[in-house]
Design a protein around this motif. Structure first.
Motif, PDB file in Angstrom:
ATOM      1  N   PRO A 128      17.222  48.780  49.481  1.00 55.56           N
ATOM      2  CA  PRO A 128      18.260  47.777  49.718  1.00 55.56           C
ATOM      3  C   PRO A 128      19.022  47.438  48.441  1.00 55.56           C
ATOM      4  N   VAL A 129      20.282  47.041  48.604  1.00 61.26           N
ATOM      5  CA  VAL A 129      21.125  46.615  47.489  1.00 61.26           C
ATOM      6  C   VAL A 129      21.396  45.115  47.639  1.00 61.26           C
ATOM      7  N   PRO A 130      21.015  44.296  46.651  1.00 63.21           N
ATOM      8  CA  PRO A 130      21.300  42.862  46.750  1.00 63.21           C
ATOM      9  C   PRO A 130      22.805  42.592  46.764  1.00 63.21           C
ATOM     10  N   VAL A 131      23.233  41.798  47.728  1.00 63.55           N
ATOM     11  CA  VAL A 131      24.633  41.375  47.825  1.00 63.55           C
ATOM     12  C   VAL A 131      24.806  39.983  47.221  1.00 63.55           C
ATOM     13  N   ALA A 132      23.891  39.100  47.550  1.00 64.41           N
ATOM     14  CA  ALA A 132      23.931  37.726  47.040  1.00 64.41           C
ATOM     15  C   ALA A 132      22.503  37.241  46.855  1.00 64.41           C
ATOM     16  N   THR A 133      22.243  36.517  45.771  1.00 61.66           N
ATOM     17  CA  THR A 133      20.889  36.057  45.470  1.00 61.66           C
ATOM     18  C   THR A 133      20.912  34.633  44.911  1.00 61.66           C
ATOM     19  N   GLY A 134      19.742  33.995  44.995  1.00 60.32           N
ATOM     20  CA  GLY A 134      19.582  32.711  44.332  1.00 60.32           C
ATOM     21  C   GLY A 134      19.639  32.850  42.826  1.00 60.32           C
ATOM     22  N   ILE A 135      19.278  34.010  42.313  1.00 60.75           N
ATOM     23  CA  ILE A 135      19.404  34.261  40.875  1.00 60.75           C
ATOM     24  C   ILE A 135      20.863  34.159  40.460  1.00 60.75           C
ATOM     25  N   GLU A 136      21.758  34.748  41.248  1.00 59.18           N
ATOM     26  CA  GLU A 136      23.186  34.629  40.932  1.00 59.18           C
ATOM     27  C   GLU A 136      23.639  33.167  40.981  1.00 59.18           C
ATOM     28  N   ALA A 137      23.098  32.404  41.931  1.00 66.09           N
ATOM     29  CA  ALA A 137      23.440  30.974  41.994  1.00 66.09           C
ATOM     30  C   ALA A 137      23.085  30.273  40.690  1.00 66.09           C
ATOM     31  N   ARG A 138      21.910  30.588  40.122  1.00 69.94           N
ATOM     32  CA  ARG A 138      21.513  29.972  38.858  1.00 69.94           C
ATOM     33  C   ARG A 138      22.419  30.436  37.707  1.00 69.94           C
ATOM     34  N   LEU A 139      22.807  31.701  37.719  1.00 69.38           N
ATOM     35  CA  LEU A 139      23.695  32.213  36.669  1.00 69.38           C
ATOM     36  C   LEU A 139      25.066  31.545  36.742  1.00 69.38           C
ATOM     37  N   ILE A 140      25.528  31.250  37.942  1.00 71.73           N
ATOM     38  CA  ILE A 140      26.788  30.523  38.102  1.00 71.73           C
ATOM     39  C   ILE A 140      26.659  29.117  37.527  1.00 71.73           C
ATOM     40  N   GLU A 141      25.533  28.495  37.767  1.00 69.50           N
ATOM     41  CA  GLU A 141      25.307  27.158  37.206  1.00 69.50           C
ATOM     42  C   GLU A 141      25.245  27.208  35.680  1.00 69.50           C
ATOM     43  N   ALA A 142      24.622  28.247  35.147  1.00 68.19           N
ATOM     44  CA  ALA A 142      24.562  28.391  33.690  1.00 68.19           C
ATOM     45  C   ALA A 142      25.962  28.548  33.108  1.00 68.19           C
ATOM     46  N   GLU A 143      26.822  29.291  33.768  1.00 56.93           N
ATOM     47  CA  GLU A 143      28.181  29.477  33.257  1.00 56.93           C
ATOM     48  C   GLU A 143      28.960  28.161  33.269  1.00 56.93           C
ATOM     49  N   ALA A 144      28.748  27.364  34.300  1.00 52.92           N
ATOM     50  CA  ALA A 144      29.393  26.048  34.348  1.00 52.92           C
ATOM     51  C   ALA A 144      28.892  25.159  33.213  1.00 52.92           C
ATOM     52  N   GLN A 145      27.597  25.229  32.918  1.00 51.53           N
ATOM     53  CA  GLN A 145      27.048  24.449  31.801  1.00 51.53           C
ATOM     54  C   GLN A 145      27.645  24.903  30.476  1.00 51.53           C
ATOM     55  N   LEU A 146      27.797  26.206  30.313  1.00 50.05           N
ATOM     56  CA  LEU A 146      28.407  26.720  29.085  1.00 50.05           C
ATOM     57  C   LEU A 146      29.846  26.241  28.967  1.00 50.05           C
ATOM     58  N   ALA A 147      30.592  26.281  30.059  1.00 47.48           N
ATOM     59  CA  ALA A 147      31.988  25.836  30.027  1.00 47.48           C
ATOM     60  C   ALA A 147      32.100  24.354  29.699  1.00 47.48           C
ATOM     61  N   ALA A 148      31.074  23.577  30.070  1.00 47.47           N
ATOM     62  CA  ALA A 148      31.067  22.132  29.815  1.00 47.47           C
ATOM     63  C   ALA A 148      30.438  21.781  28.469  1.00 47.47           C
ATOM     64  N   ASN A 149      30.155  22.792  27.652  1.00 52.52           N
ATOM     65  CA  ASN A 149      29.528  22.597  26.330  1.00 52.52           C
ATOM     66  C   ASN A 149      28.134  21.981  26.411  1.00 52.52           C
ATOM     67  N   ASN A 150      27.488  22.174  27.572  1.00 53.37           N
ATOM     68  CA  ASN A 150      26.104  21.730  27.717  1.00 53.37           C
ATOM     69  C   ASN A 150      25.209  22.906  27.315  1.00 53.37           C
ATOM     70  N   PHE A 151      25.105  23.124  26.018  1.00 50.98           N
ATOM     71  CA  PHE A 151      24.426  24.317  25.524  1.00 50.98           C
ATOM     72  C   PHE A 151      22.932  24.283  25.786  1.00 50.98           C
ATOM     73  N   ALA A 152      22.315  23.103  25.673  1.00 49.87           N
ATOM     74  CA  ALA A 152      20.882  22.994  25.949  1.00 49.87           C
ATOM     75  C   ALA A 152      20.601  23.311  27.414  1.00 49.87           C
ATOM     76  N   GLY A 153      21.446  22.775  28.313  1.00 40.15           N
ATOM     77  CA  GLY A 153      21.279  23.072  29.733  1.00 40.15           C
ATOM     78  C   GLY A 153      21.505  24.537  30.047  1.00 40.15           C
ATOM     79  N   PHE A 154      22.489  25.128  29.389  1.00 40.34           N
ATOM     80  CA  PHE A 154      22.805  26.540  29.580  1.00 40.34           C
ATOM     81  C   PHE A 154      21.601  27.420  29.253  1.00 40.34           C
ATOM     82  N   ILE A 155      21.009  27.198  28.079  1.00 38.17           N
ATOM     83  CA  ILE A 155      19.845  28.001  27.672  1.00 38.17           C
ATOM     84  C   ILE A 155      18.661  27.723  28.592  1.00 38.17           C
ATOM     85  N   ALA A 156      18.480  26.463  28.965  1.00 40.72           N
ATOM     86  CA  ALA A 156      17.347  26.113  29.825  1.00 40.72           C
ATOM     87  C   ALA A 156      17.459  26.791  31.189  1.00 40.72           C
TER      88      ALA A 156
END
Length: 452
Positions: free
Chosen positions: A318-346
């Motif tokens: 099977p090939v993953p189309v959408a995952t909860g892992i991608e959801a977390r990566l999207i949240e990390a990118e939003a944290q990076l854009a908001a300069n929440n660097f500690a949250g991004f790394i966490a």
């Protein structure tokens, strides 16, 4: 409007049955007719509508990462990965896709055919299932089809030039197209994901998770801090364990995993490592998310040495189309854009702190990341994590284009560049284009632009 053509990688490959996609639970794979041979009399019934739905889902799987019976067109995780930095040419005649000098007349450019095939079948399936509803499960069936249509728009926008032709959805006998810009593709995608979410309602479900991840992915593609934040607002309800796979069958009629078929069963293409000096070290990093064994090699169709590609080790991988892992990566990118660097790394490290299973990959606990302390370093870290978590899943080309479009990187610092390993130089293409046969369409002439 697409003219169907087929190229086989070898005369001895066995085809597979129509594929289905699944959410949290696997659906039984069915050996069904394709829409090409379902008569109008049969189609205009509940059973016919379900046959169209099954075939549409199978064609969507092929759009993501399949081929039929060992022939082309190939899924976009392979073709897009080749223009990106994931896959290289080991078959004579395919170098144009790998070295960024795309020839619209030459394989594997006909992946464009599968875009049109998948789209027309999804639209037809939605119309028929609506007209001839099943005894139960109507909303979930329609929501899944709408979500798949949303992904088709989004992934097409990520991979292709701006200004591509799509069926207008009016007449199937006398097909006419409308030309859609990249921005219009994303707008249409969001409409489809919202339609899916209206149908699922608010209770948690695999189909709702699918639509949420798809909508968030599209918002991220549109770019900007506001869209990153909007995406991160809708993903928290998606569990990290969520996986929606494109499923393939072992049966001898239908759709097979194309990367297995063209990179492992027969070595037409290989897994890249530091391609063109700018590509990521997918093989030499020995990361558990990338199932490529650089210590075991073999000759490709043209003699090029290729590493053992185990990312998809079977015809039905099977090939993953959408995952909860991608959801977390999207949240990390939003944290990076908001300069929440500690949250991004966490957020990134929370993913690495647990084992995960998705597609054919099972990851162990991994060493935590350390904040590199610079803007560029954090961006590099984000996109590297995205590349390794979502390796060969039709994400990478879109991400490389985003690095240029949204993060201000130069194309030659993102895409493979310089001397091409088979001779000559890399070109400058950063998008796929419709195949030359599309010029037979009187309503379409060429891409509006091929910008990132």
């Amino acid at each position: 409007m697409n003219i169907r053509s087929t190229l086989s990688h070898t005369a001895s490959v066995l085809p597979l049955a129509v594929a289905l996609l699944t959410g949290a639970c696997k659906k039984q794979l069915l050996d069904v007719e394709t829409p090409d041979i379902i008569t109008p009399e049969v189609a205009n019934s509940i059973a016919g509508a379900q046959a169209y739905r099954t075939a549409a889902i199978g064609n969507f799987a092929r759009f993501i990462g399949g081929d039929q019976g060992g022939g082309s067109p190939l899924g976009l995780n392979l073709t897009g990965g080749m223009l990106a930095d994931e896959i290289f040419s080991a078959r004579a005649g395919t170098e144009h896709m790998d070295n960024r000098t795309i020839n619209p007349n030459t394989f594997p450019i006909d992946s464009w055919t599968q875009v049109g095939n998948s789209f027309t079948r999804l639209v037809s399936a939605i119309n028929l299932v609506t007209k001839y509803p099943p005894a139960s499960g109507l909303n979930d069936q329609l929501a899944e089809l709408h979500a798949q249509e949303g992904f088709l728009y989004t992934i097409t926008a990520e991979n292709y030039c701006s200004g591509v032709p799509f069926w207008d959805g009016v007449e199937s006998a006398n097909v006419k197209t409308v030309t859609l810009t990249t921005a219009q593709l994303y707008t249409r995608a969001l409409f489809q994901f919202d339609s899916a979410l209206q149908l699922t309602g608010t209770p948690p479900s695999a189909t709702r998770n699918l639509a949420l991840v798809g909508k968030a992915r599209t918002l991220v593609d549109q770019g900007g801090a506001a869209n990153y934040a909007a995406a991160a607002l809708i993903t928290p309800e998606v569990p990290t364990s969520f996986v929606y796979n494109a499923q393939f069958s072992k049966l001898t009629t239908g759709i097979v995993n194309a990367i297995y078929d063209w990179m492992l069963s027969t070595k037409n293409f290989g897994a890249s490592d530091k391609e063109g000096g700018t590509g990521l070290d997918y093989v030499s990093a020995k990361d558990p998310r990338v199932m490529i064994d650089g210590t075991k090699t073999g000759a490709g169709q043209d003699g090029t040495i290729t590493p053992l590609a185990n990312q998809y080790p079977a015809t039905d991988s099977p090939v993953p189309v959408a995952t909860g892992i991608e959801a977390r990566l999207i949240e990390a990118e939003a944290q990076l854009a908001a300069n929440n660097f500690a949250g991004f790394i966490a957020t990134l490290n929370t993913l690495r702190a647990s084992a995960h299973t998705y597609g054919t990959v099972t990851t162990p606990v991994m060493t935590p990341l350390v904040d590199p302390g610079t803007k560029t370093g954090r961006e590099d870290m984000l996109f590297r994590e995205r590349a390794f978590w979502m390796y060969m899943t039709a994400h990478r080309l879109g991400d490389m284009r985003r690095l240029i479009r949204q993060y201000g990187r130069g194309a030659e610092t993102v895409f493979p560049t310089g001397n091409y390993f088979k001779g000559g130089k890399y070109g400058t293409d950063v998008t796929l284009v419709p195949s030359q046969t599309e010029t037979n369409n009187p309503l379409w002439t060429a891409c509006a632009d091929k910008n990132p």
